[in-house]
Design a protein around this motif. Structure first.
Motif, PDB file in Angstrom:
ATOM      1  N   TYR A  47     144.409  64.678  -7.557  1.00  0.00           N
ATOM      2  CA  TYR A  47     143.552  63.487  -7.499  1.00  0.00           C
ATOM      3  C   TYR A  47     143.485  62.931  -6.082  1.00  0.00           C
ATOM      4  CZ  TYR A  47     141.544  58.946  -8.656  1.00  0.00           C
ATOM      5  OH  TYR A  47     140.723  57.859  -8.699  1.00  0.00           O
ATOM      6  N   ASN A  73     141.405  65.298  -3.849  1.00  0.00           N
ATOM      7  CA  ASN A  73     140.015  65.408  -4.260  1.00  0.00           C
ATOM      8  C   ASN A  73     139.255  64.100  -4.148  1.00  0.00           C
ATOM      9  OD1 ASN A  73     138.087  65.283  -7.056  1.00  0.00           O
ATOM     10  ND2 ASN A  73     137.808  67.060  -5.709  1.00  0.00           N
ATOM     11  N   ARG A  74     139.898  62.986  -4.450  1.00  0.00           N
ATOM     12  CA  ARG A  74     139.186  61.707  -4.549  1.00  0.00           C
ATOM     13  C   ARG A  74     139.541  60.701  -3.463  1.00  0.00           C
ATOM     14  NH1 ARG A  74     137.007  60.798  -9.663  1.00  0.00           N
ATOM     15  NH2 ARG A  74     136.388  62.810 -10.550  1.00  0.00           N
ATOM     16  N   GLN A 106     130.362  67.828  -1.277  1.00  0.00           N
ATOM     17  CA  GLN A 106     131.096  66.718  -1.881  1.00  0.00           C
ATOM     18  C   GLN A 106     130.604  65.390  -1.320  1.00  0.00           C
ATOM     19  OE1 GLN A 106     135.248  66.343  -0.742  1.00  0.00           O
ATOM     20  NE2 GLN A 106     135.875  65.725  -2.779  1.00  0.00           N
TER      21      GLN A 106
END
Length: 288
Positions: A30, A33-34, A72
């Motif tokens: 997480y 990725n975020r 992204q």
């Protein structure tokens, strides 16, 4: 054949890196990725050199690189980035390549020039090609966007950035090393030998060639700072022509002493992760 082998090796290493990131567990996944892809770091550096005219004292150059829109990185984030750059009040803006991840597949190209046009720099906006700008038949798409947005594309060419007192510095730009035809000899051909020179090269490893020319600084991107790094191991994914110089400041000594700065970029590619490689804007302040 060489390019195909290089690409296969890069994809293989990328896949291995993906497995490594997944192995970090849900929390690490997480974060990488975020969270970290949104943790923009603004680096401040001074460029001090005897050939910088005193009238350029305090002139501010903002470098951004490798947005990779469509992978992204979103248009909303891109619009916020433009606002952040303008808040820094740059005198000069340079973009060192890879605007879209796959130009011929990006469906919102018509929205990019109006956003980029909002960038304000009284001494000019300049850019070069990255490998992704050429890839996917993107060369003309990129050129149209950047020209419409008011950027000067430096394609094996140079410009003089001149103040009211006629003092100037020179900006040079070369084509991408992977998919283009970089030519420093042509770029520097008509540049006065005794002026301060900054070279824009998407590929940082071109510094070994550039250091044989009377060039003072080189600004690059391409590496993403490794994009995914692990303690005691280092960068897991490094693209071709960013193997030697991966991020930050280097002094490269060839026939001349060249200062190189490698920006970590904004977006991601291949993997939707950043770990220990935060996105970066770099602000350079010139000092005589």
């Amino acid at each position: 054949m060489f390019q195909n082998l290089t690409r296969r090796t890069f994809i293989k290493r990328t896949f291995g890196s993906l497995l490594t990131v997944l192995g970090m567990g849900a929390g690490g996944y997480y974060y990488a990725n975020r969270i970290e892809p949104s943790l923009l770091e603004i680096k401040q550096l001074e460029i001090i050199h005897e050939r910088i005219p005193s009238s350029f004292n305090g002139v501010k150059i903002v470098q951004f690189s490798d947005t990779h829109l469509g992978f992204q990185y979103t248009l909303d984030k891109f619009t916020g980035l433009v606002d952040t750059i303008n808040d820094l009040q740059p005198d000069i803006i340079v973009f060192t390549g890879d605007l879209m991840d796959e130009p011929n597949k990006y469906l919102e190209t018509n929205l990019l020039a109006p956003i980029l046009k909002k960038l304000h720099a009284p001494l000019g906006k300049y850019c070069i090609y990255g490998n992704h700008d050429h890839g996917g038949y993107g060369s003309e798409i990129y050129r149209e966007i950047m020209n419409t947005a008011g950027f000067t594309i430096l394609l094996n060419s140079a410009v003089s950035v001149t103040l009211a007192d006629n003092s100037f510095i020179s900006l040079l730009g070369i084509d991408d090393r992977m998919l283009g035809r970089p030519d420093i000899t042509t770029a520097i051909k008509n540049v006065p030998n005794n002026c301060f020179k900054i070279l824009l090269s998407h590929a940082p490893d071109m510094a070994d060639t550039a250091s044989s020319y009377p060039i003072d600084w080189q600004l690059s991107g391409h590496s993403h700072g490794g994009q995914v790094k692990l303690p005691f191991i280092g960068a897991l994914v490094i693209p071709p022509f960013a193997k030697i110089y991966q991020e930050g400041h280097y002094i490269v000594r060839g026939g001349h002493e060249l200062n190189l700065y490698v920006n970590r970029g904004i977006g991601t590619t291949r993997l939707p992760f950043r770990f220990m490689a935060k996105p970066e804007l770099t602000v350079f302040t010139l000092k005589s």
